[in-house]
Design an enzyme around this catalytic site. Structure first.
Site, mmCIF file in Angstrom:
data_model
loop_
_atom_site.group_PDB
_atom_site.id
_atom_site.type_symbol
_atom_site.label_atom_id
_atom_site.label_comp_id
_atom_site.label_asym_id
_atom_site.label_seq_id
_atom_site.Cartn_x
_atom_site.Cartn_y
_atom_site.Cartn_z
ATOM 1 N N ASN A 94 -9.047 -42.491 34.541
ATOM 2 C CA ASN A 94 -10.384 -43.292 33.994
ATOM 3 C C ASN A 94 -11.607 -42.486 34.162
ATOM 4 O O ASN A 94 -12.725 -42.778 33.717
ATOM 5 C CB ASN A 94 -10.276 -44.696 34.590
ATOM 6 C CG ASN A 94 -11.131 -44.779 36.080
ATOM 7 O OD1 ASN A 94 -11.240 -43.831 36.205
ATOM 8 N ND2 ASN A 94 -11.404 -45.856 36.461
ATOM 9 N N SER B 36 -6.219 -52.735 25.079
ATOM 10 C CA SER B 36 -6.190 -52.871 26.248
ATOM 11 C C SER B 36 -6.762 -52.134 27.515
ATOM 12 O O SER B 36 -7.233 -52.573 28.496
ATOM 13 C CB SER B 36 -4.584 -52.636 26.603
ATOM 14 O OG SER B 36 -4.277 -51.063 26.289
ATOM 15 N N HIS C 66 -7.325 -43.223 24.543
ATOM 16 C CA HIS C 66 -6.692 -43.628 25.588
ATOM 17 C C HIS C 66 -6.091 -45.187 25.371
ATOM 18 O O HIS C 66 -4.932 -45.475 25.893
ATOM 19 C CB HIS C 66 -7.441 -44.221 26.848
ATOM 20 C CG HIS C 66 -7.924 -42.707 27.651
ATOM 21 N ND1 HIS C 66 -8.049 -42.829 29.007
ATOM 22 C CD2 HIS C 66 -7.557 -41.617 27.364
ATOM 23 C CE1 HIS C 66 -7.904 -41.481 29.324
ATOM 24 N NE2 HIS C 66 -7.931 -40.553 28.399
ATOM 25 N N GLY D 274 -0.147 -49.270 22.284
ATOM 26 C CA GLY D 274 -0.808 -49.182 21.089
ATOM 27 C C GLY D 274 -2.297 -49.283 21.113
ATOM 28 O O GLY D 274 -2.865 -49.877 22.134
ATOM 29 N N HIS E 233 -11.421 -32.356 21.743
ATOM 30 C CA HIS E 233 -12.171 -31.709 22.797
ATOM 31 C C HIS E 233 -13.325 -30.766 22.317
ATOM 32 O O HIS E 233 -13.680 -30.092 23.246
ATOM 33 C CB HIS E 233 -11.099 -31.013 23.702
ATOM 34 C CG HIS E 233 -10.333 -31.802 24.327
ATOM 35 N ND1 HIS E 233 -9.014 -31.579 25.133
ATOM 36 C CD2 HIS E 233 -10.163 -33.214 24.602
ATOM 37 C CE1 HIS E 233 -8.509 -32.808 25.614
ATOM 38 N NE2 HIS E 233 -9.221 -33.676 25.556
HETATM 39 C C1 HEM Z 1 -3.321 -33.780 24.181
HETATM 40 C C2 HEM Z 1 -3.620 -34.401 25.391
HETATM 41 C C3 HEM Z 1 -4.727 -34.708 25.883
HETATM 42 C C4 HEM Z 1 -5.011 -34.278 27.354
HETATM 43 C C5 HEM Z 1 -4.283 -33.926 28.513
HETATM 44 C C6 HEM Z 1 -6.342 -34.740 27.491
HETATM 45 C C7 HEM Z 1 -7.213 -34.766 28.684
HETATM 46 C C8 HEM Z 1 -8.587 -35.027 29.109
HETATM 47 C C9 HEM Z 1 -9.235 -34.817 30.058
HETATM 48 C C10 HEM Z 1 -8.540 -34.295 31.400
HETATM 49 C C11 HEM Z 1 -10.567 -35.032 29.764
HETATM 50 C C12 HEM Z 1 -11.705 -34.805 30.657
HETATM 51 C C13 HEM Z 1 -11.940 -35.931 31.841
HETATM 52 C C14 HEM Z 1 -13.084 -35.817 32.777
HETATM 53 O O1 HEM Z 1 -12.784 -35.008 33.700
HETATM 54 O O2 HEM Z 1 -13.956 -36.437 32.724
HETATM 55 C C15 HEM Z 1 -10.758 -35.473 28.421
HETATM 56 C C16 HEM Z 1 -11.942 -35.590 28.138
HETATM 57 C C17 HEM Z 1 -12.108 -36.015 26.568
HETATM 58 N N1 HEM Z 1 -10.856 -36.246 25.823
HETATM 59 FE FE1 HEM Z 1 -9.202 -35.709 25.887
HETATM 60 N N2 HEM Z 1 -6.972 -35.294 26.449
HETATM 61 C C18 HEM Z 1 -6.137 -35.466 25.429
HETATM 62 C C19 HEM Z 1 -6.172 -35.762 24.138
HETATM 63 C C20 HEM Z 1 -7.327 -36.037 23.517
HETATM 64 C C21 HEM Z 1 -7.349 -36.648 22.163
HETATM 65 C C22 HEM Z 1 -6.314 -36.898 21.354
HETATM 66 C C23 HEM Z 1 -8.819 -37.040 22.136
HETATM 67 C C24 HEM Z 1 -9.466 -37.687 20.669
HETATM 68 C C25 HEM Z 1 -9.104 -37.464 19.582
HETATM 69 C C26 HEM Z 1 -9.559 -36.563 23.239
HETATM 70 C C27 HEM Z 1 -10.788 -36.757 23.240
HETATM 71 C C28 HEM Z 1 -11.600 -36.593 24.490
HETATM 72 C C29 HEM Z 1 -13.006 -36.405 24.703
HETATM 73 C C30 HEM Z 1 -13.984 -36.718 23.605
HETATM 74 C C31 HEM Z 1 -13.064 -36.267 26.018
HETATM 75 C C32 HEM Z 1 -14.837 -36.028 26.676
HETATM 76 C C33 HEM Z 1 -15.036 -37.417 27.127
HETATM 77 C C34 HEM Z 1 -16.493 -37.546 27.774
HETATM 78 O O3 HEM Z 1 -17.333 -36.631 27.422
HETATM 79 O O4 HEM Z 1 -16.796 -38.604 27.944
HETATM 80 N N3 HEM Z 1 -8.464 -36.074 24.052
HETATM 81 N N4 HEM Z 1 -9.321 -35.209 28.098
HETATM 82 C C1 NAG Z 2 -12.030 -46.404 37.560
HETATM 83 O O1 NAG Z 2 -11.362 -46.696 38.737
HETATM 84 C C2 NAG Z 2 -12.086 -46.786 39.978
HETATM 85 C C3 NAG Z 2 -10.584 -47.216 40.861
HETATM 86 O O2 NAG Z 2 -9.602 -46.493 40.510
HETATM 87 C C4 NAG Z 2 -13.075 -47.976 39.643
HETATM 88 O O3 NAG Z 2 -13.701 -48.057 41.023
HETATM 89 C C5 NAG Z 2 -14.240 -47.460 38.752
HETATM 90 O O4 NAG Z 2 -15.252 -48.402 38.501
HETATM 91 C C6 NAG Z 2 -13.270 -47.104 37.412
HETATM 92 N N1 NAG Z 2 -14.332 -46.496 36.348
HETATM 93 C C7 NAG Z 2 -14.571 -47.249 35.381
HETATM 94 C C8 NAG Z 2 -15.488 -46.677 34.193
HETATM 95 O O5 NAG Z 2 -14.154 -48.458 34.961
#
Ligand code: HEM
Ligand code: NAG
Ligand code: NAG
Length: 312
Positions: free
Chosen positions: A91, A73, A63, A69, A188
């Site tokens: 987030n 941030s 992110h 970049g 993922h």
């Molecule tokens: C290709 C485009 C990508 C999309 C659309 C995307 C989207 C997402 C979404 C929607 C989630 C779940 C958020 C949630 O519901 O809590 C997620 C989780 C995650 N993403 Fe991606 N992602 C992308 C690329 C990446 C990349 C490039 C990385 C790292 C190299 C990455 C690493 C992760 C990881 C590790 C999680 C799990 C986070 C956790 O368990 O705390 N993602 N991503």
């Molecule tokens: C995500 O954003 C919400 C408001 O949009 C905020 O209340 C929350 O604390 C944020 N979560 C994190 C982990 O910063």
């Protein structure tokens, strides 16, 4: 002085091929040689207490790099009327910011004002992959921290509903190729997703045709439209704390969580890579490392923050 000259020379060389801060493997060799050890130890200690930490750090770095970049941030707090990235809509599940704070505190105690938050996050993401059983690599360093973070800019992140052309565009805008897309999506293999990230593709009456029907059924059980538990969701794969190539095997079975994961099959180039990575853990690891170094070199900021949550 010698260091300064060497640094300026390498800056000059690199600035011919790219603008912004030159990254190098030995950036802190003279100014903070123990930084990498300290950061690795902080990540390891946090992961030992909370196994969701590695996935969180890897996603946090992604992110960070995709908005302004890799400039930390994503770490800045909202201030006054400015809502920061971390308070923007995508987030959901960004967490473990305290791990970066702890690492920064320890590094500051040893070499104040030297090591950027953006570098700490890039190193922590690498350490997270290693701790999860993934490959290791040397992280180029020398990123600077930015002074701006806006929640409104998080719309620039790719969404889990994106199709292949939207994903391609999002990556190419950042100098990343289809191979980078296929390899980095393998992030993922770690972590967890909330129902809201895939709800729209599992609905009984108009389920996404690319999703395996019994898999969709199991997700509907976890994510009922009514009565959903607040933190309901699914692990990315059955081995969601292990960095492996299961993610690609699941895509081939129609069992990936997001439309954006499954979309990798809808273009010949990414489709071939999914098959390759599914059958060779080794080729996935190599491609992932190459693409992580590329993604984490996207240029950003101007200063070395003293506190990762606020600008100097
Ligand atoms: C290709 C485009 C990508 C999309 C659309 C995307 C989207 C997402 C979404 C929607 C989630 C779940 C958020 C949630 O519901 O809590 C997620 C989780 C995650 N993403 Fe991606 N992602 C992308 C690329 C990446 C990349 C490039 C990385 C790292 C190299 C990455 C690493 C992760 C990881 C590790 C999680 C799990 C986070 C956790 O368990 O705390 N993602 N991503
Ligand atoms: C995500 O954003 C919400 C408001 O949009 C905020 O209340 C929350 O604390 C944020 N979560 C994190 C982990 O910063
Ligand atoms: C992807 O989605 C965009 C926006 O909805 C659409 O214009 C485009 O045609 C879609 N591309 C593919 C390959 O489905």
């Amino acid at each position: 002085m010698a260091f300064r000259v060497a640094f300026l020379t390498s800056l000059l060389i690199l600035s011919m091929s790219s603008s912004g801060n030159a990254l190098s493997l030995n950036y802190y060799e003279k100014t903070c040689p123990d930084a990498e050890w300290i950061i690795a130890a902080a990540v390891k200690a946090a992961a030992a207490k909370d196994k969701t930490v590695p996935a969180a750090l890897l996603r946090m770095h992604f992110h960070d790099c995709f908005i302004r970049g890799c400039d930390a941030s994503v770490l800045l707090n909202s201030k006054g009327s400015n809502k920061a990235e971390k308070d923007g809509p995508p987030n959901v599940s960004l967490h473990a910011f305290y791990v970066i704070d702890n690492a920064k505190k320890q590094v500051e105690a040893l070499c104040p004002g030297v090591v950027s938050c953006a570098d700490i996050l890039a190193l922590a993401a690498r350490d997270a992959v290693v701790l999860s059983g993934g490959p290791t690599w040397d992280v180029p360093k020398g990123r600077k921290d930015g002074r701006t973070s806006k929640a409104s800019e998080t719309v620039q992140l790719p969404a889990p509903t994106f199709n292949i052309s939207q994903l391609q565009q999002s990556f190419s805008q950042r100098g990343l190729s289809m191979e980078d897309l296929a390899a980095l999506s393998g992030g993922h293999t770690l972590g967890f997703a909330h129902c809201s990230s895939f709800q729209s593709r599992i609905n009984m009456n108009n389920a996404d045709p690319t999703i395996n029907p019994s898999f969709a059924e199991s997700l509907r059980n976890i994510c009922p439209i009514h009565n959903q538990a607040k933190n309901a969701g699914a692990n990315m794969d059955a081995s969601s704390a292990t960095f492996d190539n299961t993610y690609y095997k699941l895509i081939l079975q129609g069992k990936s969580l997001f439309a954006s994961d499954q979309a990798l099959l809808s273009h010949p180039e990414t489709k071939n890579l999914v098959s390759k990575f599914a059958s060779s853990h080794q080729s996935f690891n190599e491609a992932f490392v190459k693409s992580m170094i590329k993604m984490s070199s996207i240029n950003g900021g101007q200063e070395v923050r003293k506190d990762c949550r606020v600008v100097n």
